[in-house]
Design an enzyme around this catalytic site. Structure first.
Site, PDB file in Angstrom:
ATOM      1  CG  ASP A   1      -2.794   4.976 -16.813  1.00  0.00           C
ATOM      2  OD1 ASP A   1      -2.503   3.950 -17.338  1.00  0.00           O
ATOM      3  OD2 ASP A   1      -2.218   5.412 -15.860  1.00  0.00           O
TER       4      ASP A   1
ATOM      5  CB  THR B   1      -0.110   3.111  -5.081  1.00  0.00           C
ATOM      6  OG1 THR B   1       1.136   2.462  -5.448  1.00  0.00           O
ATOM      7  CG2 THR B   1       0.301   4.576  -4.575  1.00  0.00           C
TER       8      THR B   1
ATOM      9  CE  LYS C   1      10.406   5.755 -10.555  1.00  0.00           C
ATOM     10  NZ  LYS C   1       9.650   6.558 -11.053  1.00  0.00           N
TER      11      LYS C   1
ATOM     12  CG  ASN D   1       2.810   9.173 -11.729  1.00  0.00           C
ATOM     13  OD1 ASN D   1       3.034   9.308 -10.781  1.00  0.00           O
ATOM     14  ND2 ASN D   1       1.807   8.560 -12.378  1.00  0.00           N
TER      15      ASN D   1
ATOM     16  NE  ARG E   1      -2.537   1.041 -10.958  1.00  0.00           N
ATOM     17  CZ  ARG E   1      -2.367  -0.302 -10.890  1.00  0.00           C
ATOM     18  NH1 ARG E   1      -3.258  -1.235 -10.953  1.00  0.00           N
ATOM     19  NH2 ARG E   1      -1.100  -0.717 -10.931  1.00  0.00           N
TER      20      ARG E   1
ATOM     21  CE1 TYR F   1      10.281   2.458  -9.422  1.00  0.00           C
ATOM     22  CE2 TYR F   1      11.684   2.263  -7.576  1.00  0.00           C
ATOM     23  CZ  TYR F   1      10.486   2.782  -8.244  1.00  0.00           C
ATOM     24  OH  TYR F   1       9.655   3.695  -7.763  1.00  0.00           O
TER      25      TYR F   1
ATOM     26  CG  ASP G   1       2.447   2.942 -24.443  1.00  0.00           C
ATOM     27  OD1 ASP G   1       3.503   3.427 -23.543  1.00  0.00           O
ATOM     28  OD2 ASP G   1       2.373   1.782 -24.732  1.00  0.00           O
TER      29      ASP G   1
HETATM   30  N1  NAD Z   1       3.888   2.911  -4.602  1.00  0.00           N
HETATM   31  C1  NAD Z   1       5.162   3.367  -4.077  1.00  0.00           C
HETATM   32  O1  NAD Z   1       5.587   2.848  -2.992  1.00  0.00           O
HETATM   33  C2  NAD Z   1       6.138   4.209  -4.790  1.00  0.00           C
HETATM   34  C3  NAD Z   1       7.136   4.875  -4.112  1.00  0.00           C
HETATM   35  C4  NAD Z   1       8.168   5.470  -4.827  1.00  0.00           C
HETATM   36  C5  NAD Z   1       7.745   6.184  -6.021  1.00  0.00           C
HETATM   37  N2  NAD Z   1       6.717   5.682  -6.553  1.00  0.00           N
HETATM   38  C6  NAD Z   1       6.337   6.189  -7.998  1.00  0.00           C
HETATM   39  O2  NAD Z   1       5.148   6.804  -8.080  1.00  0.00           O
HETATM   40  C7  NAD Z   1       4.618   6.833  -9.391  1.00  0.00           C
HETATM   41  C8  NAD Z   1       3.420   6.194  -9.513  1.00  0.00           C
HETATM   42  O3  NAD Z   1       3.398   4.972  -8.966  1.00  0.00           O
HETATM   43  P1  NAD Z   1       2.238   4.338  -8.252  1.00  0.00           P
HETATM   44  O4  NAD Z   1       2.563   3.556  -7.153  1.00  0.00           O
HETATM   45  O5  NAD Z   1       1.066   5.118  -8.217  1.00  0.00           O
HETATM   46  O6  NAD Z   1       1.570   2.800  -9.302  1.00  0.00           O
HETATM   47  P2  NAD Z   1       0.599   2.368  -9.937  1.00  0.00           P
HETATM   48  O7  NAD Z   1       1.190   1.011 -10.737  1.00  0.00           O
HETATM   49  O8  NAD Z   1      -0.647   2.444  -9.347  1.00  0.00           O
HETATM   50  O9  NAD Z   1       0.512   3.672 -11.292  1.00  0.00           O
HETATM   51  C9  NAD Z   1       1.335   4.035 -12.262  1.00  0.00           C
HETATM   52  C10 NAD Z   1       0.279   4.061 -13.527  1.00  0.00           C
HETATM   53  O10 NAD Z   1       1.330   4.124 -14.548  1.00  0.00           O
HETATM   54  C11 NAD Z   1       0.555   3.543 -15.751  1.00  0.00           C
HETATM   55  N3  NAD Z   1       1.405   3.189 -16.781  1.00  0.00           N
HETATM   56  C12 NAD Z   1       2.228   1.869 -16.798  1.00  0.00           C
HETATM   57  N4  NAD Z   1       2.816   1.890 -18.075  1.00  0.00           N
HETATM   58  C13 NAD Z   1       2.517   2.875 -18.628  1.00  0.00           C
HETATM   59  C14 NAD Z   1       2.900   3.468 -19.957  1.00  0.00           C
HETATM   60  N5  NAD Z   1       3.606   2.579 -20.820  1.00  0.00           N
HETATM   61  N6  NAD Z   1       2.214   4.792 -20.605  1.00  0.00           N
HETATM   62  C15 NAD Z   1       1.478   5.397 -19.634  1.00  0.00           C
HETATM   63  N7  NAD Z   1       1.084   4.671 -18.474  1.00  0.00           N
HETATM   64  C16 NAD Z   1       1.487   3.833 -17.977  1.00  0.00           C
HETATM   65  C17 NAD Z   1      -0.271   2.372 -15.325  1.00  0.00           C
HETATM   66  O11 NAD Z   1      -1.255   1.901 -15.915  1.00  0.00           O
HETATM   67  C18 NAD Z   1      -0.763   2.972 -13.831  1.00  0.00           C
HETATM   68  O12 NAD Z   1      -1.917   3.607 -13.890  1.00  0.00           O
HETATM   69  C19 NAD Z   1       5.935   5.916 -10.077  1.00  0.00           C
HETATM   70  O13 NAD Z   1       6.752   6.526 -10.899  1.00  0.00           O
HETATM   71  C20 NAD Z   1       6.618   5.182  -8.931  1.00  0.00           C
HETATM   72  O14 NAD Z   1       7.890   4.812  -9.297  1.00  0.00           O
HETATM   73  C21 NAD Z   1       5.869   4.749  -5.891  1.00  0.00           C
END
Ligand code: NAD
Length: 250
Positions: free
Chosen positions: A38, A191, A160, A90, A17, A156, A64
């Site tokens: 995932d 997201t 990062k 990611n 997702r 976090y 995982d």
């Molecule tokens: N959403 C934002 O505003 C934002 C901003 C900057 C950076 N990011 C980065 O974008 C990336 C994706 O985040 P997102 O916003 O899509 O979040 P999200 O939670 O929608 O997606 C993260 C995914 O990682 C999976 N996940 C969690 N633990 C896991 C594990 N142990 N093994 C495998 N998969 C695992 C989750 O099941 C999920 O599908 C991340 O690295 C986040 O730090 C997001």
């Protein structure tokens, strides 16, 4: 991006997702055979299925990122598909907390998924990339944890920041073997996790203060990842690419 990734196997962590899903779709659109991975298996299977239904190539693997055994299985599956020329780090989880509120458990889990997960990914995929004489690693960082910090999420940001350093270190060590490693530092992205963290209104209000005045659509960040993974980015390595709506320009 055309068919710039045709014939390449691209493994995207946390791609059931959100941003990971958008990256999986963008890499498939660029011709890659995408391994969607995932811990959310139903969602991940659906993403891979819809990529295939749209004419792309994709399979789903339970991965995982904190499990060395899962990595061994997944990378063996990639090898069967023809390698792992692209790895996108990611997957993430996070706790919200400042230095006094954060728990040791929250700190450890955040670093385990973001930092150890990416370490294990590179540890397992780099040998395949070396064997192929090519590889592109794209890590997903954050505008927080790059050169600037936000308030109230210390684990976090530490994670990062470490991911940025780790990605650069791999870029330095493996450039001469044809492996590039870069990190994207995104601003706010629309997201599913944002609602789960009960952060929707704060994120929208913050996004309104950016020069672009809004959050990113996941596809906008995915396009950057697809570019960095592609041969068009052949002279870019060890770079931190901001895609933050202008946040760091102010
Ligand atoms: N959403 C934002 O505003 C934002 C901003 C900057 C950076 N990011 C980065 O974008 C990336 C994706 O985040 P997102 O916003 O899509 O979040 P999200 O939670 O929608 O997606 C993260 C995914 O990682 C999976 N996940 C969690 N633990 C896991 C594990 N142990 N093994 C495998 N998969 C695992 C989750 O099941 C999920 O599908 C991340 O690295 C986040 O730090 C997001």
């Amino acid at each position: 991006m055309g068919e710039g990734l045709k014939g390449k196997v691209a493994l995207v962590t946390g791609s059931a997702r959100g941003l990971g899903e958008a990256i999986a779709r963008a890499l498939a659109a660029a011709g890659a055979n995408v391994v969607v991975s995932d811990v959310r298996d139903d969602l991940g299977e659906a993403v891979a299925g819809s990529i295939v239904a749209a004419g792309g190539s994709a399979t789903y693997r339970h991965l995982d990122v904190t499990s060395a055994a899962d990595w061994t299985d997944t990378v063996a599956a990639c090898d069967q598909l023809g390698g792992s020329q692209v790895l996108v780090n990611n997957a993430f989880t996070m706790t919200m907390g400042g230095i006094e509120d954060e728990t040791v458990a929250g700190w450890n889990r955040t670093l385990e998924v973001i930092v150890t997960g990416a370490f294990l990914g590179m540890h397992h995929c780099v040998p395949l990339m070396r064997a192929a004489g090519e590889g592109a690693i794209v890590s997903i960082g954050s505008m927080h944890g790059g050169a600037v910090a936000g308030s109230g999420r210390v684990a976090y940001q530490a994670a990062k920041g470490a991911l940025s350093a780790l990605t650069r270190a791999v870029a330095v060590d493996y450039g001469k073997e044809g492996i590039r490693a870069n990190i994207i530092l995104p601003g706010p992205i629309d997201t599913p996790v944002v609602a789960e963290l009960d952060f929707v209104e704060q994120q929208k209000a913050f996004a309104a203060t950016l020069p672009l005045g809004r959050q990113a659509d996941p596809a906008e960040i995915a396009a950057v990842a697809a570019f960095l993974a592609s041969p068009q980015a052949s002279f870019i390595t060890g770079a931190a690419i901001t895609a933050d709506g202008g946040f760091t320009a102010e």
